[in-house]
Design a protein around this motif. Structure first.
Motif, PDB file in Angstrom:
ATOM      1  N   LYS A  76       0.831  -1.194   0.000  1.00  0.00           N
ATOM      2  CA  LYS A  76       0.000   0.000   0.000  1.00  0.00           C
ATOM      3  C   LYS A  76       0.877   1.261   0.000  1.00  0.00           C
ATOM      4  N   TYR A  77       0.319   2.314  -0.562  1.00  0.00           N
ATOM      5  CA  TYR A  77       1.004   3.599  -0.616  1.00  0.00           C
ATOM      6  C   TYR A  77       0.554   4.463   0.555  1.00  0.00           C
ATOM      7  N   GLU A  78       1.519   5.112   1.206  1.00  0.00           N
ATOM      8  CA  GLU A  78       1.190   6.076   2.262  1.00  0.00           C
ATOM      9  C   GLU A  78       2.047   7.321   2.080  1.00  0.00           C
ATOM     10  N   PHE A  79       1.406   8.476   1.931  1.00  0.00           N
ATOM     11  CA  PHE A  79       2.150   9.726   1.797  1.00  0.00           C
ATOM     12  C   PHE A  79       2.354  10.346   3.170  1.00  0.00           C
ATOM     13  N   VAL A  80       3.591  10.750   3.452  1.00  0.00           N
ATOM     14  CA  VAL A  80       3.931  11.411   4.705  1.00  0.00           C
ATOM     15  C   VAL A  80       4.530  12.772   4.362  1.00  0.00           C
ATOM     16  N   GLU A  81       3.799  13.824   4.654  1.00  0.00           N
ATOM     17  CA  GLU A  81       4.307  15.157   4.330  1.00  0.00           C
ATOM     18  C   GLU A  81       5.413  15.551   5.297  1.00  0.00           C
ATOM     19  N   THR A  82       6.458  16.122   4.751  1.00  0.00           N
ATOM     20  CA  THR A  82       7.586  16.565   5.562  1.00  0.00           C
ATOM     21  C   THR A  82       7.994  17.962   5.107  1.00  0.00           C
ATOM     22  N   THR A  83       9.137  18.421   5.562  1.00  0.00           N
ATOM     23  CA  THR A  83       9.663  19.727   5.166  1.00  0.00           C
ATOM     24  C   THR A  83      11.081  19.524   4.655  1.00  0.00           C
ATOM     25  N   TRP A  84      11.634  20.554   4.005  1.00  0.00           N
ATOM     26  CA  TRP A  84      13.010  20.444   3.533  1.00  0.00           C
ATOM     27  C   TRP A  84      13.985  20.295   4.702  1.00  0.00           C
ATOM     28  N   VAL A  85      13.674  20.925   5.820  1.00  0.00           N
ATOM     29  CA  VAL A  85      14.556  20.826   6.988  1.00  0.00           C
ATOM     30  C   VAL A  85      14.521  19.418   7.580  1.00  0.00           C
ATOM     31  N   ASP A  86      13.348  18.780   7.575  1.00  0.00           N
ATOM     32  CA  ASP A  86      13.178  17.520   8.291  1.00  0.00           C
ATOM     33  C   ASP A  86      13.224  16.274   7.413  1.00  0.00           C
ATOM     34  N   ALA A  87      13.240  16.421   6.096  1.00  0.00           N
ATOM     35  CA  ALA A  87      13.083  15.256   5.212  1.00  0.00           C
ATOM     36  C   ALA A  87      14.115  14.169   5.483  1.00  0.00           C
ATOM     37  N   VAL A  88      15.388  14.542   5.538  1.00  0.00           N
ATOM     38  CA  VAL A  88      16.429  13.539   5.752  1.00  0.00           C
ATOM     39  C   VAL A  88      16.308  12.924   7.142  1.00  0.00           C
ATOM     40  N   SER A  89      16.054  13.753   8.147  1.00  0.00           N
ATOM     41  CA  SER A  89      15.882  13.235   9.508  1.00  0.00           C
ATOM     42  C   SER A  89      14.712  12.258   9.578  1.00  0.00           C
ATOM     43  N   ASP A  90      13.621  12.573   8.890  1.00  0.00           N
ATOM     44  CA  ASP A  90      12.456  11.693   8.885  1.00  0.00           C
ATOM     45  C   ASP A  90      12.748  10.363   8.204  1.00  0.00           C
ATOM     46  N   LEU A  91      13.730  10.354   7.315  1.00  0.00           N
ATOM     47  CA  LEU A  91      14.098   9.115   6.626  1.00  0.00           C
ATOM     48  C   LEU A  91      15.045   8.266   7.457  1.00  0.00           C
ATOM     49  N   ILE A  92      16.100   8.885   8.003  1.00  0.00           N
ATOM     50  CA  ILE A  92      17.172   8.094   8.623  1.00  0.00           C
ATOM     51  C   ILE A  92      17.069   7.979  10.137  1.00  0.00           C
ATOM     52  N   GLY A  93      16.200   8.772  10.763  1.00  0.00           N
ATOM     53  CA  GLY A  93      16.056   8.677  12.214  1.00  0.00           C
ATOM     54  C   GLY A  93      17.138   9.375  12.999  1.00  0.00           C
ATOM     55  N   LYS A  94      17.819  10.351  12.365  1.00  0.00           N
ATOM     56  CA  LYS A  94      18.835  11.156  13.024  1.00  0.00           C
ATOM     57  C   LYS A  94      18.613  12.617  12.686  1.00  0.00           C
ATOM     58  N   LYS A  95      18.792  13.508  13.667  1.00  0.00           N
ATOM     59  CA  LYS A  95      18.681  14.937  13.411  1.00  0.00           C
ATOM     60  C   LYS A  95      19.943  15.408  12.695  1.00  0.00           C
ATOM     61  N   VAL A  96      19.763  16.020  11.535  1.00  0.00           N
ATOM     62  CA  VAL A  96      20.878  16.362  10.660  1.00  0.00           C
ATOM     63  C   VAL A  96      20.891  17.853  10.381  1.00  0.00           C
ATOM     64  N   VAL A  97      22.068  18.467  10.481  1.00  0.00           N
ATOM     65  CA  VAL A  97      22.242  19.868  10.119  1.00  0.00           C
ATOM     66  C   VAL A  97      23.379  19.957   9.113  1.00  0.00           C
ATOM     67  N   PRO A  98      23.117  20.403   7.870  1.00  0.00           N
ATOM     68  CA  PRO A  98      24.209  20.527   6.898  1.00  0.00           C
ATOM     69  C   PRO A  98      25.127  21.688   7.223  1.00  0.00           C
ATOM     70  N   ARG A  99      26.406  21.479   7.012  1.00  0.00           N
ATOM     71  CA  ARG A  99      27.432  22.505   7.186  1.00  0.00           C
ATOM     72  C   ARG A  99      28.275  22.517   5.920  1.00  0.00           C
ATOM     73  N   GLY A 100      27.815  23.232   4.902  1.00  0.00           N
ATOM     74  CA  GLY A 100      28.488  23.190   3.617  1.00  0.00           C
ATOM     75  C   GLY A 100      28.316  21.805   3.020  1.00  0.00           C
ATOM     76  N   ASP A 101      29.446  21.142   2.695  1.00  0.00           N
ATOM     77  CA  ASP A 101      29.388  19.779   2.169  1.00  0.00           C
ATOM     78  C   ASP A 101      29.428  18.740   3.272  1.00  0.00           C
ATOM     79  N   ASN A 102      29.493  19.176   4.530  1.00  0.00           N
ATOM     80  CA  ASN A 102      29.550  18.269   5.664  1.00  0.00           C
ATOM     81  C   ASN A 102      28.264  18.371   6.471  1.00  0.00           C
ATOM     82  N   ILE A 103      28.185  17.621   7.558  1.00  0.00           N
ATOM     83  CA  ILE A 103      26.962  17.600   8.357  1.00  0.00           C
ATOM     84  C   ILE A 103      27.282  17.533   9.840  1.00  0.00           C
ATOM     85  N   GLU A 104      26.277  17.851  10.642  1.00  0.00           N
ATOM     86  CA  GLU A 104      26.298  17.625  12.083  1.00  0.00           C
ATOM     87  C   GLU A 104      25.133  16.703  12.418  1.00  0.00           C
ATOM     88  N   ILE A 105      25.378  15.737  13.283  1.00  0.00           N
ATOM     89  CA  ILE A 105      24.333  14.874  13.822  1.00  0.00           C
ATOM     90  C   ILE A 105      24.102  15.299  15.261  1.00  0.00           C
TER      91      ILE A 105
END
Length: 298
Positions: A76-105
């Motif tokens: 079955k298909y289920e749509f889950v609306e997210t935001t650009w800020v939260d999309a990656v976090s909602d996928l991987i289960g970690k809070k992510v902050v981009p820092r240029g080409d790097n990231i902070e968890i």
């Protein structure tokens, strides 16, 4: 590795360690590869309402593609609306902050979906923490302004670096709208160094062009699909000055702990490209793109 107020900073050379850490922690926290999704009977599609990829009305290029993939899997298909800020976090289960080409968890987050499909651009920092499908759509960052602006569309030279330079030379004392933590972040393209004043937009990406038309800023940066859509929505109101980035690509994103799901989707997308299913959907939602990038869809 260094820490700042308890937040771990991962420069480029820690990418491998980060990948291993995320893979192990996500695998233990949430089982979500192909077999588990089939057993669950539902695949959750993370999307941001953006252009014609996710329209907000239950359709869009990426909505239709993920629906077809779900039918292919028999789930079955289920749509889950997210935001650009939260999309990656909602996928991987970690809070992510981009820092240029790097990231902070910075901690854990709920895992709300299994695939991101929302006109999602492949960026270096995203590649560190998600696995992308094969390329699905061509894109680039363009500078857009009102049709009555004194800025002049460049004449393509055949040299992308020269074309980008020609656009940047017109940015002196110009205000440019952008959005942090997305591919439309002005900091990614050296706009301040070119003499522009950047304005971080806090509304949705779909509101960037109306803001420029209304005079909230002199220019904005847009991705190719959104710019093409805007030319159709507001004919005679805006014009394209030229590129501010090399060519880029969009794709669908998966957890690094879901290789079988990603591989299955790649096979499915390749088949849709071969039999014309994908091309027909692109014609439905972005007919003008074939005029600009015909070779991508051959």
């Amino acid at each position: 590795m260094r820490s700042k107020k308890g937040v771990h900073v991962f420069p480029a050379f820690w990418a491998a360690a980060l990948t291993l850490f995320l893979g192990l922690s996500m695998a233990s926290a949430y089982a979500g590869d192909l077999s588990e999704i089939k057993e669950r009977g539902v695949l959750r599609h993370l999307g941001v309402v953006y252009s014609n990829f996710v329209t907000g009305s239950g359709d869009g290029l990426d909505v239709e593609m993920v629906r077809l993939f779900d039918e292919h899997l028999g789930v079955k298909y289920e749509f889950v609306e997210t935001t650009w800020v939260d999309a990656v976090s909602d996928l991987i289960g970690k809070k992510v902050v981009p820092r240029g080409d790097n990231i902070e968890i910075s901690g854990d987050a709920p895992t709300r979906g299994d695939i991101i499909g929302t006109g999602f651009t492949i960026l270096p920092w995203r590649e560190k923490i998600v696995e992308f499908s094969i390329e699905s759509f061509p894109t680039q960052i363009w500078l857009v302004t009102r049709v009555d602006s004194p800025l002049v569309p460049i004449q393509p030279s055949g040299d992308m670096e020269k074309d980008i330079g020609a656009v940047k030379r017109q940015l002196v004392n110009q205000s440019v709208l952008g959005v942090e933590r997305t591919c439309l972040d002005p900091n990614l393209y050296g706009l301040k160094e070119a003499g522009a004043s950047t304005i971080q937009f806090t509304m949705t990406l779909n509101a960037l062009v109306p803001a420029v038309i209304n005079g909230d800023a002199q220019t904005t940066i847009l991705e190719v699909p959104d710019a093409l859509d805007a030319l159709q929505k507001w004919p005679g109101k805006i014009k394209i000055i030229g590129p501010l980035s090399p060519m880029q690509s969009m794709a669908y994103a998966f957890r690094k702990s879901s290789p079988e799901l990603r591989d299955s989707f790649n096979v499915f997308l390749q088949q849709c490209k071969r039999d014309g299913t994908y091309s027909n959907l692109v014609k439905k939602y972005y007919p003008l793109v074939f005029n600009y990038y015909p070779e991508f869809f051959q």
